[in-house]
Motif scaffolding. Structure first.
Motif, PDB file in Angstrom:
ATOM      1  N   UNK A  78      -6.623 -16.558  -9.552  1.00  0.00           N
ATOM      2  CA  UNK A  78      -7.814 -16.120  -8.623  1.00  0.00           C
ATOM      3  C   UNK A  78      -6.554 -15.647  -7.696  1.00  0.00           C
ATOM      4  N   UNK A  79      -6.945 -14.436  -7.320  1.00  0.00           N
ATOM      5  CA  UNK A  79      -6.490 -13.575  -5.868  1.00  0.00           C
ATOM      6  C   UNK A  79      -7.475 -13.116  -5.273  1.00  0.00           C
ATOM      7  N   UNK A  80      -7.157 -13.484  -3.753  1.00  0.00           N
ATOM      8  CA  UNK A  80      -8.363 -13.078  -2.756  1.00  0.00           C
ATOM      9  C   UNK A  80      -7.504 -12.114  -2.439  1.00  0.00           C
ATOM     10  N   UNK A  81      -8.694 -10.877  -1.943  1.00  0.00           N
ATOM     11  CA  UNK A  81      -9.102  -9.665  -2.068  1.00  0.00           C
ATOM     12  C   UNK A  81      -7.864  -9.799  -0.656  1.00  0.00           C
ATOM     13  N   UNK A  82      -8.206  -8.030  -0.125  1.00  0.00           N
ATOM     14  CA  UNK A  82      -7.418  -8.492   1.271  1.00  0.00           C
ATOM     15  C   UNK A  82      -8.440  -7.757   2.537  1.00  0.00           C
ATOM     16  N   UNK A  83      -9.943  -8.032   2.356  1.00  0.00           N
ATOM     17  CA  UNK A  83     -10.985  -8.145   3.842  1.00  0.00           C
ATOM     18  C   UNK A  83     -11.680  -8.109   2.744  1.00  0.00           C
ATOM     19  N   UNK A  84     -12.554  -8.638   3.751  1.00  0.00           N
ATOM     20  CA  UNK A  84     -13.948  -8.788   3.136  1.00  0.00           C
ATOM     21  C   UNK A  84     -14.429  -7.015   3.280  1.00  0.00           C
ATOM     22  N   UNK A  85     -14.295  -6.594   3.984  1.00  0.00           N
ATOM     23  CA  UNK A  85     -15.240  -4.704   4.422  1.00  0.00           C
ATOM     24  C   UNK A  85     -14.357  -3.958   3.679  1.00  0.00           C
ATOM     25  N   UNK A  86     -13.806  -3.746   3.199  1.00  0.00           N
ATOM     26  CA  UNK A  86     -12.835  -2.840   1.518  1.00  0.00           C
ATOM     27  C   UNK A  86     -13.317  -2.776   0.792  1.00  0.00           C
ATOM     28  N   UNK A 137       0.494 -15.214  -0.531  1.00  0.00           N
ATOM     29  CA  UNK A 137      -0.709 -14.969  -0.634  1.00  0.00           C
ATOM     30  C   UNK A 137      -1.006 -16.095  -2.208  1.00  0.00           C
ATOM     31  N   UNK A 138      -3.063 -16.730  -1.471  1.00  0.00           N
ATOM     32  CA  UNK A 138      -3.206 -17.649  -1.742  1.00  0.00           C
ATOM     33  C   UNK A 138      -4.023 -17.587  -3.063  1.00  0.00           C
ATOM     34  N   UNK A 139      -4.393 -18.041  -3.798  1.00  0.00           N
ATOM     35  CA  UNK A 139      -4.625 -18.285  -5.387  1.00  0.00           C
ATOM     36  C   UNK A 139      -6.224 -19.826  -5.843  1.00  0.00           C
ATOM     37  N   UNK A 140      -6.785 -19.005  -6.439  1.00  0.00           N
ATOM     38  CA  UNK A 140      -7.551 -20.025  -7.001  1.00  0.00           C
ATOM     39  C   UNK A 140      -7.673 -20.115  -8.537  1.00  0.00           C
ATOM     40  N   UNK A 141      -8.557 -21.756  -8.434  1.00  0.00           N
ATOM     41  CA  UNK A 141      -8.889 -21.406 -10.301  1.00  0.00           C
ATOM     42  C   UNK A 141      -9.376 -20.584 -10.076  1.00  0.00           C
ATOM     43  N   UNK A 142     -10.133 -20.469 -11.284  1.00  0.00           N
ATOM     44  CA  UNK A 142     -11.045 -19.514 -11.649  1.00  0.00           C
ATOM     45  C   UNK A 142     -12.501 -20.913 -11.992  1.00  0.00           C
ATOM     46  N   UNK A 143     -13.848 -20.988 -11.512  1.00  0.00           N
ATOM     47  CA  UNK A 143     -14.611 -21.969 -12.409  1.00  0.00           C
ATOM     48  C   UNK A 143     -14.845 -21.065 -13.444  1.00  0.00           C
ATOM     49  N   UNK A 144     -14.860 -20.291 -14.124  1.00  0.00           N
ATOM     50  CA  UNK A 144     -15.189 -19.696 -15.835  1.00  0.00           C
ATOM     51  C   UNK A 144     -13.791 -20.219 -16.637  1.00  0.00           C
TER      52      UNK A 144
END
Ligand SMILES: [Zn+2]
Length: 82
Positions: A13-21, A1-8
């Motif tokens: 942060x976890x990436x959503x499954x799809x940009x359309x769902x 699972x891809x994660x990112x650090x929250x800029x706030x």
């Protein structure tokens, strides 16, 4: 699972499954693309990321897509100067 650090808040942060769902479709259009044909191919999709710590949802554009936009931006900028 891809994660990112929250800029706030610095949380995960976890990436959503799809940009359309889930109505979570975000898009962006480059201001230098003009005309109907250019505009049709000009929509940039972003994926929503959720911060598990503060609850922020932020749309991010994929790296490869971002690289393309950056190159186009440089070209458009050069064109304006000349
Ligand atoms: Zn956060």
């Amino acid at each position: 699972m891809e994660t990112k650090k929250c800029p706030f808040c610095g949380g995960s942060m976890v990436k959503g499954k799809s940009h359309q769902e889930g109505y979570a479709m975000y898009f962006w259009r480059a201001p230098w693309r003009k005309g109907v044909l250019e505009s049709l191919k000009g929509t940039i999709k972003a994926y929503p990321w959720l911060c598990l710590n503060c609850g922020a949802v932020i749309p991010y554009v994929d790296k490869e897509e971002l690289q393309k936009i950056r190159e186009e931006y440089e070209e458009a900028r050069v064109g304006e100067v000349l």
